[in-house]
Scaffold this active site. Structure first.
Site, PDB file in Angstrom:
ATOM      1  CD  GLU B 265     -27.598   1.991   1.676  1.00 32.06           C
ATOM      2  OE1 GLU B 265     -27.419   3.225   1.759  1.00 32.06           O
ATOM      3  OE2 GLU B 265     -28.308   1.447   0.817  1.00 32.06           O
ATOM      4  CB  CYS B 302     -30.081  -0.827  -0.704  1.00 33.53           C
ATOM      5  SG  CYS B 302     -30.548   0.903  -0.804  1.00 33.53           S
TER       6      CYS B 302
END
Lengths: 529, 529
Positions: B265, B302
């Site tokens: 990720e 994120c």
């Protein structure tokens, strides 16, 4: 219908390239008259733009409409009747009976995907309803389902002109999921590809699909395939063929600015292990069954059993004799292409020439015609096998190596030298198998499908099928190319947070209008919310 | 407990390396006294061999035993009490309240996986029973379920010392599925990693897990991570961090003899689109909500909303003023590391210096200490945004760019310049959203999670969560790192053909002893066969 030989760019035909190629007829080592035009770079670009344009509209269609399209494809294929089968026979040399069966499987696969998407539960819908009063923070409403990803490039394969080609195991699920499909026709059977593409285009028009939902391009080289895999609109690739070909596409796809998945099925030696008590109890029937599997379709299957392992035992000699006798009387078959035949004999002869490899039999019943196979089996000791990596690789064709180990310990050591496989088979009854738990784990680690008392050839199309094994048998052991789960290769999950019910896809609406199975607040149910 | 600083190779400790490093304390720009020993190549090798050895035994344990292990980890973590939180606070600068919440989430995740595997239906069991009399060929018995794949390498991440580190979103599902886990501790918080590793080892011993089910290695460079990813025993990798770091691991994994999946990720700008009627109706509340999301945790998420899109409208000026006012009064926070802070100011300053970018506000409330953030928002026109690729990239930290387009057409054109994202948000009521179907599709194509009237920060841990978007936000949009489906990253399907019932895994036995949901002859059921 007649063969057109032009690229099918959506509903249009295009033949910009002056260069052409023709169908090869393996049994007569000759060519047919029709000319096929490899796509130009501009045609590839036009194809991909049309596919990208078609994607939004196609993905937004109700599942029932896409199912109608799939069913229409089966109807158009069947409507072509024997013309299609005969062309396939000419281009591949495969017997008519086999081709009829393969057509049936292909139509069956498409029908299964139509049924699957009509029913609808395959999208794995999950709903977690909101808890606005939760402390310390409210819980939002979250809903998730599988959604299509975009244009999918599919490479037709040489050994299955129907089931793994234009309307085969990649095209069906990719279309079912809501993705446009772009075929790169295999140059070994352009005519049957052309006819099938016409069937799909006709079905698409008849059921009101957007122009660009399906395209098919020709090439007898690598340029078109490369351009398709590298094209930024391409979102995934399906391929069945050699390790070399699959890995070339895989690496190409990983080197793109946006890496994409390549589902390549690349070959397998499908080890068969025969335990000694079972060899004794079933000497003759095992020999017959194995001989049939090794030689089926001239061994031109990814599930051909290329390595058979057993141990020294009193029944071994009788087994070897019977096995050799059965293989020896197999009639030769036309192989798919000149290249495949040449490669078969080259690799087989190399294997037979390796140290300590003893030829058990070479079949001698020949039929008329060019490009004939020859069934062949050989034997080697467990130790010689372990010492020689050349013997661990696939020989595509009707060849199998019997590895005779001195005991079960050596047999298990030998299996450590085997890489990832589509299948592994164990010939043993429950009691004998249970005595070797370590052997079961060894084979399990290496195989996508683990068979007891059966040969690897014959891949049943059903939900519990997994046709995809650890590398290098495929590039991605998590996905199957056969059975309903093949659709999972061409989708991704998407979550919808706090969406108004009216805008949600039907699969996620409160009322559950499609009546599908959903995981609602962690419980499987078909109930509305 | 005290910090040991040695590598945890299964149940043993090892510190062969004379070289050491220490914990950095961002708020005081200083170091703590304990010394941590980066693993040597020989220690890496020993770790991987032990993990491989542990795999067969661990995978064969009943799911209930693995669930006990996961629950024991939560107990040992909680038993460490404030010591663990305080160390995390020292090493990360994150507030105690946030760390307490993150610990709760981590323990909650592990508990959810324990529950999932105890219940058992997650293995997606499919059973197709035999039809020995079928014509033209009998149908074999086929059964399929998900099985573990082998040792999993997990990289701890800097911004979540608990939830994405030693006992976090990769470790939990990898262990739950039956795979050994090898952690590469993040050098930004070695002390909290050390304590957590002790908790896991204690839990593993207490519940009778095999030695090697869990290991943790240190490194403040790249050697150990590289060696772990390249090791032939490694079967998958979990990583959360930068695009650069994730892609380096991904490419390394693809270049192995046996390519393996890397679930990385890698960052996201999480576009938020505000439609004009909604901006007018909710000017103040939108400004407040967005300001809160942009600055939460110093923007070190994120899911931080780095780009906000709207169009020229009468309410815009008031919105901008309110938004700037709210961001302006945000108090600065300690950032995780010196490197992250330096990078933040470098990228933010570069963005503010780009042509036509106008700074809306820089917050000025400072707290004492080093490594302080500064919340910042800026504005740019749609056209200038489209013309300038530098503005499309993530600035990790409390920065967000407001892109003001002249109309909805320009807004949609601007969104074509956005790559794959973890999330996309649309601020609109159902009626206004329904007027822009093309916009909905545009955002859908780009996002793993599509949010209506909400900000992207806050990732609910629940079955319907999908935390994973199209490239480059992750390397594989088909998998989530949050929620129960995170377990799907660390398994593969395996088919069992014609197995005797006694040898089948419990999940596939006729009697269905675990009472799980299965697809039996294409029907969902918990019934026995």
């Amino acid at each position: 219908m007649s063969i057109i030989g032009k690229n099918y760019i959506g509903f249009s035909q295009s033949a910009d390239n002056a260069k052409t190629f023709q169908s090869y007829v393996p049994v007569s080592d000759s060519h047919l008259s029709e000319e096929f035009h490899p796509a130009t770079p501009e045609e590839v670009q036009r194809t991909m733009q049309l596919a990208e344009k078609a994607f939004d509209e196609y993905a937004a269609l109700p599942a029932a409409k896409r199912a109608d399209f799939l069913v229409a494809i089966t109807e158009e294929i069947m409507a072509m009747g024997d013309e299609l089968l005969e062309r396939a026979h000419q281009e591949t040399g495969l017997p008519m009976g086999r081709l009829q069966g393969e057509r049936g499987r292909t139509v069956g696969q498409l029908t299964q995907f139509a049924d699957l998407i009509r029913e609808g539960s395959w999208v794995e819908a999950r709903v977690d309803t909101a808890q606005p009063d939760r402390q310390p923070a409210p819980k939002p409403d979250l809903r998730k389902m599988l959604v299509p990803i975009g244009p999918i490039v599919v490479f037709g394969s040489s050994n299955f002109p129907f089931a793994y080609s234009i309307a085969g195991v990649d095209t069906g699920p990719a279309l079912a999921a809501g993705n446009p499909v772009i075929l790169k026709a295999h140059p070994a059977h352009p005519g049957v590809s052309d006819l099938t593409a016409q069937a799909i285009v006709k079905a698409a028009k008849r059921t009101g699909m957007p122009d660009g939902v399906f395209s098919m391009l020709y090439d007898d080289g690598y340029e078109v395939g490369t351009a398709l895999v590298q094209h930024p609109h391409t979102k995934a690739v399906g391929f069945t063929g050699s390790l070399k070909g699959g890995m070339a596409l895989y690496k190409m796809a990983q080197e793109r600015d946006e890496p994409i998945p390549v589902f390549a099925e690349m070959g397998s030696v499908n080890p068969v292990v025969i335990l000694p008590d079972t060899l004794t109890a079933q000497t003759d029937s095992l020999a017959k069954t194995l001989a049939g599997s090794v030689t089926l379709g001239a061994g031109q299957f990814c599930t051909n059993p290329g390595l058979v392992f057993t141990v020294e035992s009193p029944a071994l000699k009788e087994f070897e004799e019977k096995y050799a006798e059965e293989v020896g009387k197999v009639t030769s078959m036309t192989m798919l292409t000149e290249g495949i035949r040449q490669n078969y004999f080259k690799l087989r002869d190399a294997a037979l020439a390796e140290p300590e490899v003893e030829t058990l039999v070479l079949s001698d019943e020949k039929v008329e015609g060019e490009n004939q196979s020859q069934a062949s089996i050989a034997r080697v000791s467990g130790k010689a096998f372990m010492d020689n990596p050349n013997l661990h690789e696939e020989v595509f064709g009707p060849f199998s190596l019997l590895v005779v180990c001195k005991d079960m310990e050596e047999l298990q050591a030998a299996l450590w030298h085997i890489s990832g496989q589509l299948t592994a088979s164990l010939m043993a009854d429950a009691d004998e198998a249970a005595r070797y738990p370590q052997l079961l784990r060894l084979l399990s680690r290496r195989a996508g499908r683990f068979i007891m008392n059966g040969v690897p050839t014959g891949v049943e199309v059903c939900p519990a099928q997994h046709h995809g094994g650890p590398f290098p048998s495929t590039t991605d052991s998590r996905f199957t190319s056969v059975g309903r789960d093949a659709i999972l290769r061409f989708v991704r999950p998407q979550s919808f947070q706090d969406w108004p019910d009216s805008l949600l896809p039907d699969e996620l609406k409160n009322a559950n209008p499609m009546g599908i199975w959903r995981l609602v607040n962690n419980e499987q149910t078909k109930e509305a919310i």
